[in-house]
Design a protein around this motif. Structure first.
Motif, short mmCIF file in Angstrom:
data_model
loop_
_atom_site.label_atom_id
_atom_site.label_comp_id
_atom_site.label_asym_id
_atom_site.label_seq_id
_atom_site.Cartn_x
_atom_site.Cartn_y
_atom_site.Cartn_z
N ALA A 1 0.82 -1.22 0.00
CA ALA A 1 0.00 0.00 0.00
C ALA A 1 0.85 1.27 0.00
O ALA A 1 0.32 2.37 -0.11
N ARG A 2 2.16 1.10 0.17
CA ARG A 2 3.10 2.23 0.19
C ARG A 2 2.80 3.24 1.29
O ARG A 2 2.78 4.45 1.06
N VAL A 3 2.56 2.72 2.47
CA VAL A 3 2.39 3.58 3.64
C VAL A 3 3.51 3.26 4.63
O VAL A 3 4.00 2.14 4.68
N SER A 4 3.92 4.26 5.38
CA SER A 4 5.06 4.07 6.27
C SER A 4 4.70 4.16 7.75
O SER A 4 5.58 4.22 8.60
N LYS A 5 3.41 4.17 8.06
CA LYS A 5 3.02 4.24 9.47
C LYS A 5 1.80 3.35 9.70
O LYS A 5 0.89 3.28 8.88
N SER A 6 1.81 2.69 10.85
CA SER A 6 0.67 1.90 11.30
C SER A 6 0.12 2.55 12.56
O SER A 6 0.89 3.04 13.39
N MET A 7 -1.20 2.56 12.70
CA MET A 7 -1.84 3.13 13.88
C MET A 7 -2.93 2.19 14.37
O MET A 7 -3.45 1.37 13.61
N LEU A 8 -3.29 2.35 15.64
CA LEU A 8 -4.37 1.56 16.22
C LEU A 8 -4.90 2.26 17.46
O LEU A 8 -4.26 3.15 18.00
N THR A 9 -6.07 1.83 17.87
CA THR A 9 -6.68 2.31 19.11
C THR A 9 -6.82 1.11 20.03
O THR A 9 -7.22 0.03 19.59
N VAL A 10 -6.46 1.30 21.29
CA VAL A 10 -6.53 0.21 22.26
C VAL A 10 -7.03 0.77 23.59
O VAL A 10 -6.66 1.88 23.98
N PHE A 11 -7.91 0.03 24.26
CA PHE A 11 -8.36 0.45 25.57
C PHE A 11 -7.17 0.53 26.51
O PHE A 11 -6.30 -0.35 26.50
N SER A 12 -7.12 1.57 27.33
CA SER A 12 -5.99 1.74 28.25
C SER A 12 -5.94 0.60 29.28
O SER A 12 -4.87 0.26 29.78
N ALA A 13 -7.07 -0.03 29.57
CA ALA A 13 -7.12 -1.14 30.52
C ALA A 13 -6.79 -2.49 29.87
O ALA A 13 -6.72 -3.51 30.55
N ASN A 14 -6.57 -2.49 28.58
CA ASN A 14 -6.33 -3.74 27.85
C ASN A 14 -4.86 -4.15 28.00
O ASN A 14 -3.96 -3.37 27.68
N PRO A 15 -4.59 -5.37 28.45
CA PRO A 15 -3.21 -5.84 28.54
C PRO A 15 -2.48 -5.81 27.19
O PRO A 15 -1.26 -5.85 27.15
N ALA A 16 -3.22 -5.71 26.10
CA ALA A 16 -2.61 -5.65 24.76
C ALA A 16 -1.74 -4.41 24.59
O ALA A 16 -0.90 -4.38 23.68
N VAL A 17 -1.89 -3.40 25.43
CA VAL A 17 -1.02 -2.22 25.35
C VAL A 17 0.44 -2.66 25.44
O VAL A 17 1.29 -2.21 24.67
N LYS A 18 0.73 -3.57 26.35
CA LYS A 18 2.10 -4.09 26.50
C LYS A 18 2.53 -4.88 25.26
O LYS A 18 3.68 -4.79 24.83
N PHE A 19 1.61 -5.65 24.70
CA PHE A 19 1.89 -6.42 23.49
C PHE A 19 2.30 -5.48 22.36
O PHE A 19 3.33 -5.68 21.71
N TYR A 20 1.51 -4.44 22.12
CA TYR A 20 1.83 -3.50 21.04
C TYR A 20 3.14 -2.78 21.31
O TYR A 20 3.94 -2.58 20.40
N SER A 21 3.38 -2.39 22.55
CA SER A 21 4.64 -1.72 22.90
C SER A 21 5.84 -2.61 22.61
O SER A 21 6.86 -2.15 22.10
N LYS A 22 5.69 -3.88 22.91
CA LYS A 22 6.76 -4.85 22.66
C LYS A 22 7.14 -4.89 21.17
O LYS A 22 8.29 -5.13 20.83
N PHE A 23 6.19 -4.62 20.29
CA PHE A 23 6.43 -4.67 18.85
C PHE A 23 6.64 -3.28 18.25
O PHE A 23 6.46 -3.09 17.05
N GLY A 24 7.01 -2.32 19.09
CA GLY A 24 7.44 -1.02 18.59
C GLY A 24 6.38 0.06 18.51
O GLY A 24 6.65 1.16 18.04
#
Length: 190
Positions: A135-158
């Motif tokens: 798609a020739r895009v250089s940024k990925s974005m997402l929304t995550v609940f602050s209470a969701n443990p997935a915040v740590k998962f996403y942080s782990k992957f940059g």
């Protein structure tokens, strides 16, 4: 020490035979079957209904289903092969404009509870990020609940908090009010 060894043993090596027990397929939103869309919705509901209810957003199933049918969404679905092939995870995303920049935006990354911590979330995230080069895009974005443990998962992957993310507020009495969700982003190599 034994816990770490057990964790490593449970980890799925996605380059080996273990991936054979899963089907991974990519669909445009409009090509999803009703059964697959329903299974995706049910997974979102199972995983996030409490977080929605505890946020300012609230849980609105009709609105969520409408969002999940949004034109342009791409779904990568994981199904477990067993006596009945069962949808056990998915990621949905689209290329869109955020703050005057073309990005790949992750709408959902959901796995059934029993498959977490096995490398499948990483697989889905990587597949979405690989799409960015097409798609020739250089940024990925997402929304995550602050209470969701997935915040740590996403942080782990940059992924890091985006400048557009809501910020914590300090009230007059000194209490810190954390936003109910964060917007995270990651610069991608294209």
């Amino acid at each position: 020490m034994k816990r770490k060894e057990v964790s490593r043993k449970q980890q799925i090596d996605l380059t080996e035979d273990s991936l054979r027990s899963f089907e991974v397929a990519t669909y445009k939103c409009e090509d999803l079957t009703v059964d697959d869309l329903t299974a995706c919705f049910d997974l979102v509901k199972t995983n996030l209904i409490d977080m929605y209810k505890n946020s300012k957003l609230g849980w609105h199933p009709k609105s969520k289903l409408k969002e999940m049918r949004e034109k342009g969404l791409i779904y990568i679905i994981i199904k477990t092969k067993n006596t009945q092939t069962t949808l056990t995870g998915f990621i949905s995303f689209m290329v869109t404009i955020e703050t005057d920049e073309c990005v790949i935006y992750c709408y959902e990354l959901q796995l059934s509870q029993d498959l977490r911590g096995r490398g499948l979330g990483k697989l889905l995230l990587n597949k979405m990020e690989q799409f960015s080069s097409v798609a020739r895009v250089s940024k990925s974005m997402l929304t995550v609940f602050s209470a969701n443990p997935a915040v740590k998962f996403y942080s782990k992957f940059g992924y890091k908090l985006s400048p557009t993310s809501p910020e914590a507020k300090v009230l007059r009495n000194g209490v810190v009010k954390t936003p109910s969700y964060f917007i995270m982003e990651k610069e991608l190599l294209t």
